[in-house]
Motif scaffolding. Structure first.
Motif, mmCIF file in Angstrom:
data_model
loop_
_atom_site.group_PDB
_atom_site.id
_atom_site.type_symbol
_atom_site.label_atom_id
_atom_site.label_comp_id
_atom_site.label_asym_id
_atom_site.label_seq_id
_atom_site.Cartn_x
_atom_site.Cartn_y
_atom_site.Cartn_z
ATOM 1 N N GLY A 1 -4.132 5.105 4.145
ATOM 2 C CA GLY A 1 -3.299 5.236 5.346
ATOM 3 C C GLY A 1 -3.880 6.208 6.346
ATOM 4 O O GLY A 1 -3.964 5.910 7.548
ATOM 5 N N SER A 2 -4.307 7.371 5.866
ATOM 6 C CA SER A 2 -4.840 8.391 6.770
ATOM 7 C C SER A 2 -6.173 7.969 7.371
ATOM 8 O O SER A 2 -6.428 8.187 8.556
ATOM 9 C CB SER A 2 -5.000 9.729 6.029
ATOM 10 N N THR A 3 -7.028 7.346 6.566
ATOM 11 C CA THR A 3 -8.355 6.989 7.065
ATOM 12 C C THR A 3 -8.332 5.760 7.979
ATOM 13 O O THR A 3 -9.077 5.695 8.953
ATOM 14 C CB THR A 3 -9.331 6.750 5.897
ATOM 15 N N ILE A 4 -7.484 4.791 7.667
ATOM 16 C CA ILE A 4 -7.375 3.624 8.549
ATOM 17 C C ILE A 4 -6.804 4.046 9.902
ATOM 18 O O ILE A 4 -7.288 3.632 10.959
ATOM 19 C CB ILE A 4 -6.510 2.524 7.912
ATOM 20 N N ALA A 5 -5.774 4.886 9.875
ATOM 21 C CA ALA A 5 -5.183 5.381 11.124
ATOM 22 C C ALA A 5 -6.207 6.169 11.931
ATOM 23 O O ALA A 5 -6.313 6.016 13.150
ATOM 24 C CB ALA A 5 -3.958 6.248 10.819
ATOM 25 N N ALA A 6 -6.989 7.015 11.257
ATOM 26 C CA ALA A 6 -8.007 7.814 11.940
ATOM 27 C C ALA A 6 -9.099 6.921 12.523
ATOM 28 O O ALA A 6 -9.591 7.165 13.634
ATOM 29 C CB ALA A 6 -8.620 8.818 10.974
ATOM 30 N N GLY A 7 -9.474 5.894 11.773
ATOM 31 C CA GLY A 7 -10.474 4.959 12.279
ATOM 32 C C GLY A 7 -10.004 4.268 13.542
ATOM 33 O O GLY A 7 -10.767 4.117 14.509
ATOM 34 N N GLU B 1 -3.191 0.966 -4.884
ATOM 35 C CA GLU B 1 -4.401 1.666 -4.437
ATOM 36 C C GLU B 1 -4.886 1.190 -3.071
ATOM 37 O O GLU B 1 -5.389 1.976 -2.267
ATOM 38 C CB GLU B 1 -5.525 1.479 -5.473
ATOM 39 N N PHE B 2 -4.715 -0.085 -2.767
ATOM 40 C CA PHE B 2 -5.285 -0.631 -1.538
ATOM 41 C C PHE B 2 -4.261 -0.814 -0.428
ATOM 42 O O PHE B 2 -4.571 -1.390 0.610
ATOM 43 C CB PHE B 2 -5.989 -1.949 -1.850
ATOM 44 N N LEU B 3 -3.064 -0.341 -0.647
ATOM 45 C CA LEU B 3 -2.052 -0.357 0.399
ATOM 46 C C LEU B 3 -1.833 1.068 0.898
ATOM 47 O O LEU B 3 -1.917 2.021 0.116
ATOM 48 C CB LEU B 3 -0.731 -0.923 -0.145
ATOM 49 N N PRO B 4 -1.564 1.253 2.190
ATOM 50 C CA PRO B 4 -1.376 2.602 2.738
ATOM 51 C C PRO B 4 -0.002 3.190 2.409
ATOM 52 O O PRO B 4 0.761 3.592 3.295
ATOM 53 C CB PRO B 4 -1.562 2.381 4.247
ATOM 54 N N VAL B 5 0.316 3.212 1.119
ATOM 55 C CA VAL B 5 1.613 3.718 0.670
ATOM 56 C C VAL B 5 1.464 4.864 -0.321
ATOM 57 O O VAL B 5 2.461 5.403 -0.794
ATOM 58 C CB VAL B 5 2.453 2.586 0.033
ATOM 59 N N SER B 6 0.237 5.232 -0.661
ATOM 60 C CA SER B 6 -0.108 6.311 -1.580
ATOM 61 C C SER B 6 0.061 5.914 -3.041
ATOM 62 O O SER B 6 1.164 5.972 -3.594
ATOM 63 C CB SER B 6 0.711 7.581 -1.315
ATOM 64 N N SER B 7 -1.047 5.534 -3.665
ATOM 65 C CA SER B 7 -1.013 5.203 -5.090
ATOM 66 C C SER B 7 -0.713 6.439 -5.918
ATOM 67 O O SER B 7 0.051 6.387 -6.896
ATOM 68 C CB SER B 7 -2.361 4.606 -5.529
ATOM 69 N N THR B 8 -1.269 7.593 -5.525
ATOM 70 C CA THR B 8 -1.010 8.835 -6.253
ATOM 71 C C THR B 8 0.464 9.194 -6.182
ATOM 72 O O THR B 8 1.077 9.576 -7.181
ATOM 73 C CB THR B 8 -1.845 9.994 -5.671
ATOM 74 N N GLY B 9 1.051 9.060 -4.992
ATOM 75 C CA GLY B 9 2.476 9.343 -4.841
ATOM 76 C C GLY B 9 3.329 8.457 -5.722
ATOM 77 O O GLY B 9 4.267 8.920 -6.377
ATOM 78 N N HIS B 10 3.007 7.175 -5.763
ATOM 79 C CA HIS B 10 3.775 6.245 -6.599
ATOM 80 C C HIS B 10 3.621 6.569 -8.084
ATOM 81 O O HIS B 10 4.587 6.489 -8.848
ATOM 82 C CB HIS B 10 3.337 4.799 -6.325
ATOM 83 N N MET B 11 2.401 6.931 -8.498
ATOM 84 C CA MET B 11 2.192 7.273 -9.908
ATOM 85 C C MET B 11 2.948 8.539 -10.293
ATOM 86 O O MET B 11 3.481 8.650 -11.398
ATOM 87 C CB MET B 11 0.699 7.431 -10.198
ATOM 88 N N VAL C 1 -6.750 -7.182 -4.955
ATOM 89 C CA VAL C 1 -7.539 -6.546 -3.909
ATOM 90 C C VAL C 1 -7.848 -7.456 -2.731
ATOM 91 O O VAL C 1 -7.701 -7.043 -1.574
ATOM 92 C CB VAL C 1 -8.847 -5.972 -4.501
ATOM 93 N N ALA C 2 -8.278 -8.679 -2.979
ATOM 94 C CA ALA C 2 -8.635 -9.579 -1.873
ATOM 95 C C ALA C 2 -7.450 -9.828 -0.956
ATOM 96 O O ALA C 2 -7.564 -9.775 0.273
ATOM 97 C CB ALA C 2 -9.167 -10.894 -2.428
ATOM 98 N N THR C 3 -6.291 -10.090 -1.555
ATOM 99 C CA THR C 3 -5.080 -10.332 -0.762
ATOM 100 C C THR C 3 -4.670 -9.091 -0.009
ATOM 101 O O THR C 3 -4.331 -9.144 1.187
ATOM 102 C CB THR C 3 -3.928 -10.783 -1.681
ATOM 103 N N PHE C 4 -4.697 -7.949 -0.683
ATOM 104 C CA PHE C 4 -4.233 -6.719 -0.066
ATOM 105 C C PHE C 4 -5.143 -6.267 1.066
ATOM 106 O O PHE C 4 -4.673 -5.769 2.085
ATOM 107 C CB PHE C 4 -4.119 -5.611 -1.122
ATOM 108 N N ILE C 5 -6.455 -6.410 0.884
ATOM 109 C CA ILE C 5 -7.377 -5.997 1.940
ATOM 110 C C ILE C 5 -7.159 -6.849 3.186
ATOM 111 O O ILE C 5 -7.176 -6.357 4.308
ATOM 112 C CB ILE C 5 -8.836 -6.089 1.447
ATOM 113 N N LYS C 6 -6.947 -8.146 3.002
ATOM 114 C CA LYS C 6 -6.656 -9.017 4.140
ATOM 115 C C LYS C 6 -5.322 -8.619 4.780
ATOM 116 O O LYS C 6 -5.183 -8.632 6.003
ATOM 117 C CB LYS C 6 -6.600 -10.471 3.680
ATOM 118 N N LEU C 7 -4.348 -8.256 3.927
ATOM 119 C CA LEU C 7 -3.030 -7.870 4.430
ATOM 120 C C LEU C 7 -3.128 -6.598 5.262
ATOM 121 O O LEU C 7 -2.581 -6.522 6.370
ATOM 122 C CB LEU C 7 -2.074 -7.654 3.254
#
Length: 268
Positions: free
Chosen positions: A170-176, A18-28, A236-242
């Protein structure tokens, strides 16, 4: 009836991605098809358990959530601009995708298949590379420095994530980043914005599809939700920092490789 072990597997996948820009919905969707976890119940389940992962963000960001309502921490650092993120920023960010998602909800759910995920992984990966390579000098060093215009740009980009495999983060971080925010500021805003958006989407989907579930589905449903929350809370803490420090380009490469593997499986 939803099978317990499958709900656990999907819950783990959601919590981890969920917190990586790889698409949690796509993976599910990909994993769901691999283990024969498909259909209307599965589609709704995959949306609802995302709220479990999003709740872990609330645990991590609760001070920032309180600040949105004017309850400030005296020890919180002041942004360089002297501004502070408020509810209007969040509202501007969630309305575009929320409105489009509401209107085209049924059509979007028809896209929940491996073939469309492959497209989303590739196109989303390209968009992330664009965001990483051609972003202007960052004026918003932190989430609190972001303007309403930047929030709107992020909100428009979030519409792209309605296509499975594209990735909301992924889309929102890139847009930001393209709008002049740092990667860290964009990530913080993305995760905070997810709380009300996913809560609304989950609530609506549950009400819309409540009749398709039976009492026997309750335990697998609740289990997947709890598993998603616990796994996400641990990660989450690790991934957000990553995500804040690691270039989006590397995640794009992973997406391209995954898309190629899925495409080979579909063809052969």
């Amino acid at each position: 009836m939803l099978e317990l072990w499958k709900s656990i597997v999907i819950g783990i996948i959601e919590g981890l991605t969920e917190f990586l820009p790889v698409s949690s919905t796509g993976h599910m969707i990909l994993v769901g098809n691999a283990i024969n976890f498909t259909g209307e119940k599965a589609d709704t389940f995959e949306i609802v358990i995302q709220l479990g992962a999003i709740l872990s963000v609330f645990v991590l960001y609760w001070r920032k959530v309180l600040r949105l309502f004017g309850i400030k921490d005296k020890n919180a650092p002041v942004s360089e601009s002297g501004r502070s993120l408020n509810l209007l920023h969040i509202l501007i960010g969630i309305v575009p995708a929320g409105l489009v998602g509401f209107i085209f909800r049924d059509y979007i759910k028809e896209l929940f298949m491996p073939e469309t995920v492959v497209i989303g992984l590739v196109v989303g990966g390209i968009f992330m590379i664009v965001g990483e390579k051609w972003n202007p000098p960052a004026k918003a060093k932190s989430m609190d420095d972001m303007t309403y215009k930047q929030s709107f740009y992020v909100g428009i980009a979030q519409i792209l994530s309605l296509w499975p495999g594209f990735s909301r983060s992924g889309s929102t971080i890139a847009a930001g980043m393209l709008s002049g925010a740092t990667r860290g500021a964009s990530a913080d805003f993305t995760f905070l914005m997810a709380i009300p958006l996913m809560a609304a989407a989950t609530g609506y989907d549950l009400l819309k599809n409540f009749s398709v579930f039976t009492r026997d589905d309750l335990i697998p449903f609740a289990t997947g939700f709890v598993v998603s929350f616990i796994v996400a809370l641990l990660a989450v803490a690790t991934f957000i920092k990553l995500v804040s420090k690691m270039k989006l380009t590397y995640f794009s490469y992973y997406r391209f490789v995954l898309a190629a593997i899925v495409l080979l499986v579909l063809v052969f």
